[in-house]
Design an enzyme around this catalytic site. Structure first.
Site, PDB file in Angstrom:
ATOM      1  CG  ASP A  30      -2.186   0.845   0.897  1.00 46.40           C
ATOM      2  OD1 ASP A  30      -3.275   0.274   0.686  1.00 46.40           O
ATOM      3  OD2 ASP A  30      -2.072   2.104   0.856  1.00 46.40           O
ATOM      4  CB  THR A  86     -12.385   1.875  -9.405  1.00 44.58           C
ATOM      5  OG1 THR A  86     -13.286   1.050  -8.643  1.00 44.58           O
ATOM      6  CG2 THR A  86     -11.235   1.032  -9.883  1.00 44.58           C
ATOM      7  CG  PHE A 152     -19.742 -10.444  -5.965  1.00 43.05           C
ATOM      8  CD1 PHE A 152     -20.634  -9.672  -6.704  1.00 43.05           C
ATOM      9  CD2 PHE A 152     -18.868 -11.266  -6.655  1.00 43.05           C
ATOM     10  CE1 PHE A 152     -20.665  -9.728  -8.093  1.00 43.05           C
ATOM     11  CE2 PHE A 152     -18.891 -11.333  -8.048  1.00 43.05           C
ATOM     12  CZ  PHE A 152     -19.791 -10.559  -8.774  1.00 43.05           C
ATOM     13  CG  LEU A 153     -15.702  -7.950   0.317  1.00 41.05           C
ATOM     14  CD1 LEU A 153     -15.959  -6.656   1.036  1.00 41.05           C
ATOM     15  CD2 LEU A 153     -14.371  -8.528   0.744  1.00 41.05           C
ATOM     16  NE  ARG A 154     -23.390  -8.954   2.445  1.00 39.76           N
ATOM     17  CZ  ARG A 154     -24.235  -9.696   3.137  1.00 39.76           C
ATOM     18  NH1 ARG A 154     -25.482  -9.336   3.280  1.00 39.76           N
ATOM     19  NH2 ARG A 154     -23.819 -10.819   3.722  1.00 39.76           N
ATOM     20  CE  LYS A 207     -18.739  -5.301  -7.100  1.00 37.42           C
ATOM     21  NZ  LYS A 207     -19.175  -5.824  -5.824  1.00 37.42           N
ATOM     22  CG  PHE A 252     -29.886  -5.514  -0.850  1.00 41.24           C
ATOM     23  CD1 PHE A 252     -29.157  -4.335  -0.852  1.00 41.24           C
ATOM     24  CD2 PHE A 252     -29.243  -6.698  -0.553  1.00 41.24           C
ATOM     25  CE1 PHE A 252     -27.785  -4.354  -0.569  1.00 41.24           C
ATOM     26  CE2 PHE A 252     -27.885  -6.729  -0.270  1.00 41.24           C
ATOM     27  CZ  PHE A 252     -27.164  -5.560  -0.284  1.00 41.24           C
ATOM     28  N   GLY A 260     -26.109   4.360  -0.069  1.00 39.24           N
ATOM     29  CA  GLY A 260     -24.867   5.115  -0.135  1.00 39.24           C
ATOM     30  C   GLY A 260     -23.726   4.132  -0.152  1.00 39.24           C
ATOM     31  CB  CYS A 263     -19.926  -0.529  -3.906  1.00 36.57           C
ATOM     32  SG  CYS A 263     -18.352  -1.176  -3.338  1.00 36.57           S
TER      33      CYS A 263
HETATM   34  P1  NAD Z   1     -10.036   1.606  -0.395  1.00 33.16           P
HETATM   35  O1  NAD Z   1      -9.993   3.027  -0.770  1.00 33.16           O
HETATM   36  O2  NAD Z   1     -10.491   1.222   0.973  1.00 33.16           O
HETATM   37  O3  NAD Z   1      -8.584   0.951  -0.594  1.00 33.16           O
HETATM   38  C1  NAD Z   1      -7.762   1.190  -1.676  1.00 33.16           C
HETATM   39  C2  NAD Z   1      -6.308   1.117  -1.187  1.00 33.16           C
HETATM   40  O4  NAD Z   1      -5.433   1.134  -2.302  1.00 33.16           O
HETATM   41  C3  NAD Z   1      -5.887   2.298  -0.304  1.00 33.16           C
HETATM   42  O5  NAD Z   1      -5.340   1.810   0.906  1.00 33.16           O
HETATM   43  C4  NAD Z   1      -4.819   3.034  -1.134  1.00 33.16           C
HETATM   44  O6  NAD Z   1      -3.820   3.621  -0.346  1.00 33.16           O
HETATM   45  C5  NAD Z   1      -4.275   1.881  -1.948  1.00 33.16           C
HETATM   46  N1  NAD Z   1      -3.608   2.265  -3.206  1.00 33.16           N
HETATM   47  C6  NAD Z   1      -4.059   3.089  -4.188  1.00 33.16           C
HETATM   48  N2  NAD Z   1      -3.162   3.118  -5.204  1.00 33.16           N
HETATM   49  C7  NAD Z   1      -2.156   2.290  -4.856  1.00 33.16           C
HETATM   50  C8  NAD Z   1      -0.958   1.874  -5.493  1.00 33.16           C
HETATM   51  N3  NAD Z   1      -0.626   2.315  -6.722  1.00 33.16           N
HETATM   52  N4  NAD Z   1      -0.156   1.014  -4.866  1.00 33.16           N
HETATM   53  C9  NAD Z   1      -0.475   0.545  -3.642  1.00 33.16           C
HETATM   54  N5  NAD Z   1      -1.607   0.891  -2.991  1.00 33.16           N
HETATM   55  C10 NAD Z   1      -2.427   1.747  -3.592  1.00 33.16           C
HETATM   56  O7  NAD Z   1     -10.925   0.900  -1.495  1.00 33.16           O
HETATM   57  P2  NAD Z   1     -11.886  -0.395  -1.331  1.00 33.16           P
HETATM   58  O8  NAD Z   1     -13.155  -0.029  -0.684  1.00 33.16           O
HETATM   59  O9  NAD Z   1     -11.067  -1.511  -0.749  1.00 33.16           O
HETATM   60  O10 NAD Z   1     -12.214  -0.689  -2.864  1.00 33.16           O
HETATM   61  C11 NAD Z   1     -11.242  -1.213  -3.725  1.00 33.16           C
HETATM   62  C12 NAD Z   1     -11.956  -1.709  -4.970  1.00 33.16           C
HETATM   63  O11 NAD Z   1     -12.800  -2.804  -4.627  1.00 33.16           O
HETATM   64  C13 NAD Z   1     -12.854  -0.671  -5.638  1.00 33.16           C
HETATM   65  O12 NAD Z   1     -12.796  -0.837  -7.028  1.00 33.16           O
HETATM   66  C14 NAD Z   1     -14.226  -1.035  -5.128  1.00 33.16           C
HETATM   67  O13 NAD Z   1     -15.243  -0.666  -6.030  1.00 33.16           O
HETATM   68  C15 NAD Z   1     -14.128  -2.544  -5.054  1.00 33.16           C
HETATM   69  N6  NAD Z   1     -15.064  -3.140  -4.091  1.00 33.16           N
HETATM   70  C16 NAD Z   1     -15.236  -2.553  -2.876  1.00 33.16           C
HETATM   71  C17 NAD Z   1     -16.116  -3.155  -1.954  1.00 33.16           C
HETATM   72  C18 NAD Z   1     -16.332  -2.526  -0.601  1.00 33.16           C
HETATM   73  O14 NAD Z   1     -17.266  -2.939   0.079  1.00 33.16           O
HETATM   74  N7  NAD Z   1     -15.530  -1.574  -0.177  1.00 33.16           N
HETATM   75  C19 NAD Z   1     -16.785  -4.342  -2.288  1.00 33.16           C
HETATM   76  C20 NAD Z   1     -16.552  -4.915  -3.528  1.00 33.16           C
HETATM   77  C21 NAD Z   1     -15.678  -4.299  -4.426  1.00 33.16           C
END
Ligand code: NAD
Length: 459
Positions: A30, A86, A152-154, A207, A252, A260, A263
């Site tokens: 990270d 993203t 797909f986790l929540r 997704k 749901f 909100g 995602c």
């Molecule tokens: P997040 O913001 O919590 O985590 C992203 C991490 O990536 C951060 O810690 C950031 O510092 C790190 N990062 C960014 N660029 C980097 C790089 N170049 N090298 C190393 N680390 C880097 O995001 P998230 O909620 O974990 O979501 C991540 C992806 O998963 C998104 O595309 C999201 O849509 C998808 N997703 C999220 C969930 C959810 O519930 N949060 C569920 C399913 C899918």
């Protein structure tokens, strides 16, 4: 098997901890130094039930490692996951893929033996092919296969979701990648979770389609809740009745202040833009986005109406700010719309949230922060439930009544027992709990709501 997880956020960290618990060695990379400092000290930078214990076990076993050095982690890995954010791109609503592509560029120089590169991040259709194109341009000699493996986790039940998924979805057209991914997920397949192999485009779109459908379900039940209020039905009864139909399902179908989180809003927006670009607009999803936006505004107006038409000079106790319980995530939480709107209209806010304060504080200035619901309720004219944390459901309402200055409760999550609240003398309103006969409903519950229609009793 050795895994490199790029991005140790909600998805990356949970996935990494769970993979390491399967026995795989996972190195999380990270870029955020604060996040990394927490992780290296064995602390989870996010609130997710059970995560710290899972991390602790696997850190001690030497299977879960954290670093900011991408090179060695990529060079050593059989599978490199991209789990970076993203977010919604400012201005146009597309998915911002800059973090994904920058991680790919950074990783490219370090591939050694055959490596599977797989997106866990939610990415638009075509992204896997674009990653492949970029990798080939930068490292024509690298032996890599690019897969899509959406997650797909929540949040709030992430570990259970990851370890007991309804399905694992892998998009690949590479036989060696398929073997690696099948081995990676074998512990879940052995427990009965299907591992589905599909085209990369199908995995990517699935997704978005899943999230859009769930957002639609929420907006649907929110509109049915409004209708219940206008027709004297109870949405909990309606939801429970339709939810038992296995063609519909009971998940749901909980009405509230609008969806909100990290995602749904961004994924709905990205899908709409992708579909428009493909000249195949998803008009039903466009409507969902509009309805959900209006919903949040309508909830602020509902609180105002419950307060007698104005919140100016009133003190409002707000219980819960995170977008849902059991997370500290504030991304696109309804509170971020509703609370500032109430402040703009002259209300003083006393807020509490069991885990969300650290993330909420910079986003919601001007609040009085309280340790718990009782403290928030002290002297308040109105009490609003915004997020249904369990500790709010179990509140001693009689005690709350004695602390409050007023008697108005607006329960935007139907967390309280409506009858008990009314018996205690509260002027209570929930969502979709219209027990009155058609035409008898309290007009203040409806007034001002965009899309609300007067009851047409004669029809
Ligand atoms: P997040 O913001 O919590 O985590 C992203 C991490 O990536 C951060 O810690 C950031 O510092 C790190 N990062 C960014 N660029 C980097 C790089 N170049 N090298 C190393 N680390 C880097 O995001 P998230 O909620 O974990 O979501 C991540 C992806 O998963 C998104 O595309 C999201 O849509 C998808 N997703 C999220 C969930 C959810 O519930 N949060 C569920 C399913 C899918």
């Amino acid at each position: 098997m050795k895994i490199c997880m790029i991005g140790a956020g909600y998805v990356g960290l949970v996935s990494a901890a769970c993979f390491s618990d399967f026995g795989w060695v996972v190195t999380c990379v990270d870029k955020d130094p604060d996040r990394l400092a927490d992780l290296k000290a064995g602390r989870s930078p996010i609130y997710e039930p059970g995560l710290e214990a899972l991390m602790d076990r696997n850190i001690k076993a030497g299977r879960l490692l954290f670093t900011d050095k991408l090179g060695p982690a990529v060079a050593d890995a059989d599978v490199v996951f991209l789990a970076v954010g993203t977010p919604m791109r400012r201005g146009d609503g597309y998915a911002d893929l800059s973090y994904v592509f920058s991680a790919v560029e950074d990783a490219a120089p370090h591939f050694q033996d055959f490596t599977v590169v797989t997106t866990k991040s939610t990415v638009p259709v075509g992204t896997s092919r674009e990653i492949e194109r970029r990798l080939k341009a930068k490292r024509p000699d690298a032996d890599v296969a690019v897969c899509s493996n959406p997650e797909f986790l929540r949040e709030g039940s992430a570990i259970q979701d990851f370890t007991h998924p309804d399905r694992v979805l892998v998009g690949t057209d590479d036989e060696r990648a398929r073997e690696v991914m099948a081995r990676l997920y074998k512990p879940l397949a052995l427990r009965g979770s299907p591992v589905m192999f599909v085209e990369r485009e199908s995995a990517e779109l699935a997704k978005y389609a899943a999230n859009a459908f769930l957002a639609l379900k929420i907006s649907f039940i929110n509109e049915i809740a409004d209708l219940c209020e206008n027709l004297g039905a109870d949405v909990q009864e309606v939801a429970s009745a339709i939810g038992r139909d296995r063609r519909i399902g009971d998940k749901f179908l909980h009405p509230g202040p609008g969806y909100g989180g990290s995602c749904f809003p961004k994924d709905v927006s990205a899908l709409i833009r992708t579909a428009r670009e493909a000249k195949s607009p998803v008009s039903i999803i466009e409507q969902v986005e509009r309805v959900n936006h209006e919903r949040k505004l309508a909830m602020a107006i509902r609180i105002e109406e419950a307060a007698g038409g104005s919140v100016r000079g009133k003190t409002i106790a707000v219980l819960g700010l995170t977008f849902k319980p059991n997370t500290d995530d504030m991304r696109d939480a309804p509170s971020l719309v509703i609370v500032p709107m109430l402040q703009e209209r002259g209300a003083t806010i006393r807020a509490c949230d069991p885990q969300g304060r650290r993330q909420a504080e910079p986003l919601l200035p001007g609040l009085t922060w309280c340790e718990n619901a009782n403290e928030a309720a002290e002297g308040a004219d109105i009490l609003v439930v915004l997020t249904e944390w369990n500790e709010f459901r179990a509140l001693d309402l009689e005690g709350i009544r004695n602390l409050m200055g007023g008697r108005t409760v607006v329960d935007l999550r139907n967390a309280f027992d409506a009858d008990r609240a009314r018996d205690l003398g509260f002027d209570y309103s929930g969502i979709g709990r219209g027990k009155a006969a058609p035409g008898e409903l309290d007009a203040k519950n409806r007034a001002g709501r965009p899309g609300a229609h007067p009851v047409q009793a004669a029809k």
